[in-house]
Scaffold this motif. Structure first.
Motif, short mmCIF file in Angstrom:
data_model
loop_
_atom_site.label_atom_id
_atom_site.label_comp_id
_atom_site.label_asym_id
_atom_site.label_seq_id
_atom_site.Cartn_x
_atom_site.Cartn_y
_atom_site.Cartn_z
N GLN A 76 -7.54 -48.82 24.55
CA GLN A 76 -8.69 -48.38 25.34
C GLN A 76 -9.03 -46.93 25.03
OE1 GLN A 76 -7.80 -47.84 29.43
NE2 GLN A 76 -9.93 -47.67 30.06
N ASN A 77 -8.03 -46.04 25.02
CA ASN A 77 -8.29 -44.63 24.75
C ASN A 77 -8.79 -44.41 23.32
OD1 ASN A 77 -7.40 -44.03 27.31
ND2 ASN A 77 -5.30 -43.60 26.68
N ARG A 78 -8.29 -45.20 22.37
CA ARG A 78 -8.65 -45.02 20.97
C ARG A 78 -10.09 -45.41 20.68
NH1 ARG A 78 -4.92 -47.87 19.15
NH2 ARG A 78 -6.06 -49.82 18.86
N ASP A 79 -10.56 -46.45 21.39
CA ASP A 79 -11.88 -46.98 21.06
C ASP A 79 -13.00 -46.49 21.98
OD1 ASP A 79 -10.99 -48.63 18.92
OD2 ASP A 79 -10.12 -49.97 20.41
N THR A 127 -21.36 -53.47 43.05
CA THR A 127 -20.01 -52.91 42.93
C THR A 127 -19.71 -52.66 41.46
OG1 THR A 127 -18.99 -55.10 42.70
CG2 THR A 127 -19.26 -54.24 44.94
N GLU A 128 -18.62 -51.94 41.22
CA GLU A 128 -18.16 -51.74 39.86
C GLU A 128 -17.77 -53.09 39.26
OE1 GLU A 128 -13.53 -50.75 41.07
OE2 GLU A 128 -14.81 -49.18 40.25
N VAL A 129 -17.68 -53.15 37.94
CA VAL A 129 -17.40 -54.42 37.29
C VAL A 129 -16.31 -54.23 36.24
CG1 VAL A 129 -19.27 -54.09 35.64
CG2 VAL A 129 -18.38 -56.39 36.02
N TRP A 130 -15.36 -55.16 36.21
CA TRP A 130 -14.26 -55.14 35.24
C TRP A 130 -14.65 -56.02 34.06
CZ3 TRP A 130 -11.38 -59.00 33.05
CH2 TRP A 130 -10.22 -58.62 32.40
N ILE A 131 -14.42 -55.50 32.84
CA ILE A 131 -14.69 -56.29 31.63
C ILE A 131 -13.45 -56.25 30.74
CG2 ILE A 131 -17.20 -55.95 31.63
CD1 ILE A 131 -16.82 -53.71 29.60
N TRP A 164 -9.65 -53.48 27.79
CA TRP A 164 -10.38 -53.70 29.03
C TRP A 164 -10.80 -52.34 29.56
CZ3 TRP A 164 -8.43 -51.18 33.23
CH2 TRP A 164 -7.11 -50.73 33.12
N ARG A 165 -11.73 -52.37 30.49
CA ARG A 165 -12.16 -51.16 31.17
C ARG A 165 -12.94 -51.55 32.41
NH1 ARG A 165 -15.02 -47.44 27.61
NH2 ARG A 165 -15.69 -46.41 29.51
N THR A 166 -13.13 -50.59 33.32
CA THR A 166 -13.93 -50.79 34.53
C THR A 166 -15.18 -49.92 34.43
OG1 THR A 166 -11.95 -51.20 35.86
CG2 THR A 166 -13.95 -50.62 37.04
N LEU A 167 -16.34 -50.53 34.65
CA LEU A 167 -17.60 -49.81 34.61
C LEU A 167 -18.06 -49.52 36.04
CD1 LEU A 167 -19.60 -51.79 31.87
CD2 LEU A 167 -18.22 -49.74 31.59
N ASP A 168 -18.30 -48.23 36.34
CA ASP A 168 -18.88 -47.88 37.63
C ASP A 168 -20.35 -48.28 37.65
OD1 ASP A 168 -16.52 -46.78 38.64
OD2 ASP A 168 -16.92 -44.86 37.68
N VAL A 169 -20.92 -48.39 38.85
CA VAL A 169 -22.32 -48.77 38.98
C VAL A 169 -23.20 -47.77 38.22
CG1 VAL A 169 -24.23 -49.17 40.59
CG2 VAL A 169 -21.91 -49.86 41.20
N GLY A 170 -24.05 -48.28 37.34
CA GLY A 170 -24.93 -47.44 36.54
C GLY A 170 -24.34 -47.03 35.20
N GLU A 171 -23.04 -47.26 34.99
CA GLU A 171 -22.39 -46.87 33.73
C GLU A 171 -22.69 -47.90 32.64
OE1 GLU A 171 -17.93 -45.79 31.97
OE2 GLU A 171 -18.19 -46.39 34.05
N THR A 172 -22.91 -47.42 31.42
CA THR A 172 -23.17 -48.30 30.29
C THR A 172 -22.05 -48.20 29.27
OG1 THR A 172 -24.42 -46.60 29.08
CG2 THR A 172 -25.67 -48.06 30.57
N TYR A 173 -21.89 -49.25 28.49
CA TYR A 173 -20.84 -49.30 27.47
C TYR A 173 -21.38 -50.06 26.27
CZ TYR A 173 -16.38 -50.51 25.23
OH TYR A 173 -15.35 -50.68 24.35
N GLU A 174 -21.51 -49.36 25.13
CA GLU A 174 -21.96 -50.03 23.91
C GLU A 174 -20.76 -50.61 23.19
OE1 GLU A 174 -24.18 -49.03 19.67
OE2 GLU A 174 -24.71 -47.90 21.46
N VAL A 175 -20.77 -51.89 22.97
CA VAL A 175 -19.64 -52.59 22.38
C VAL A 175 -19.50 -52.16 20.91
CG1 VAL A 175 -18.60 -54.83 21.90
CG2 VAL A 175 -20.05 -54.53 23.91
N PRO A 176 -18.31 -51.70 20.50
CA PRO A 176 -18.11 -51.31 19.10
C PRO A 176 -18.35 -52.49 18.16
CG PRO A 176 -16.29 -50.55 20.48
CD PRO A 176 -17.10 -51.48 21.31
#
Length: 283
Positions: A149-152, A191-195, A207-219
């Motif tokens: 998780q930290n590396r990516d 609510t926040e969402v776990w992916i 895995w990671r948890t996204l707070d409401v409004g947070e975005t994550y671009e999949v590598p």
């Protein structure tokens, strides 16, 4: 003499793993924000760990992984902290069990009947079976998962284009999608969402948890190697090249094996246009 007794009582008061982590953080001159930056765990979850309030975390399955990551950030032995947290979880589970008053079977009329005894045996067997199923389905993060998780994370949060050139058009008017179209996940609440990202065997590798409004671009590497899982599909927005593919599964239901390839996501959205949109599972 009084000072020695006070010091001893102060040491005895620190009985929870969260206290040890907090004291180590303060001794290192770190704030919760600093630890959050190092571990990529939200401050709210770090506060819950310090209070040993594990019910505030997204799932008891991940308590040990969070605590080990915290310990690593403040230079405490993570294996020792992980073992201590597991003991506390077991103690909490034991304390939550209903207390039964013991009795002395001096009077034969007070002895349990055979039917009651068999009922208790069956209930115990069902509980053991349910626990086994839960352990089989649950995924406990380990050290490798936290490191992945930290590396990516930095790579996943990088801009879609490194140069000033305009990005390639991802979706054409006809619905075609480029193979390298960016796939972006956004927590839309309430609510926040776990992916999680599973490999070909179904094991969650990151895995990671996204707070409401947070975005994550999949590598890009994740798109090719992993599939997506989440337990709150209605709280997650999935876009491919800026196009919303719709809800990827029924509300409040664990969905997994969702292909992250742009073509599969767009195809799944188009096929389900007559109902609740759902991305195509990986074939």
């Amino acid at each position: 003499m009084a000072d020695e007794e006070g010091a001893e009582q102060g040491e005895l008061a620190i009985t929870r793993t969260g206290d040890k982590l907090r004291l180590a953080r303060e001794a290192a001159g770190l704030s919760l924000a600093d630890v959050a930056t190092r571990t990529r765990i939200t401050q709210r979850h770090l506060e819950a760990i310090e209070k040993s309030d594990f019910s505030e975390l997204p799932g008891r399955t991940y308590v040990t992984g969070f605590a080990r990551a915290y310990a690593r950030a403040v230079d405490l032995p993570e294996a020792e902290i992980g073992a201590a947290v597991r003991r506390e979880l077991e103690e909490d589970a034991y304390a939550a069990r209903p207390a039964y008053e013991a009795y002395e079977p001096t009077d034969p009329t007070r002895l349990p009947t055979a039917r009651l005894a068999w009922t208790l045996v069956i209930v115990a067997a069902l509980l053991v079976s349910a626990y086994g199923v839960w352990r089989f389905l649950s995924v406990e993060p380990d050290e490798a998962l936290i490191e992945a998780q930290n590396r990516d994370a930095d790579a996943s949060e990088a801009p879609a284009t490194a140069t000033g050139q305009p990005a390639t058009k991802a979706v054409s008017a006809g619905g075609n999608v480029a193979a390298n179209a960016p796939v972006v996940l956004t927590a839309i609440g309430p609510t926040e969402v776990w992916i999680g990202f599973d490999d070909a065997t179904g094991k969650t590798e990151n895995w990671r948890t996204l707070d409401v409004g947070e975005t994550y671009e999949v590598p890009p590497a994740y798109i090719q190697q992993f599939t997506l899982r989440t337990s709150i599909p209605q709280a997650l927005k999935v876009t491919v090249g800026g196009r919303d593919v719709g809800q990827i599964g029924p509300a409040d239901t664990l969905v997994k094996n969702i292909s992250l390839k742009p073509a599969d996501l767009i195809a799944g959205a188009e096929e389900s246009s007559g109902g609740v949109p759902a991305a195509a599972p990986k074939g």
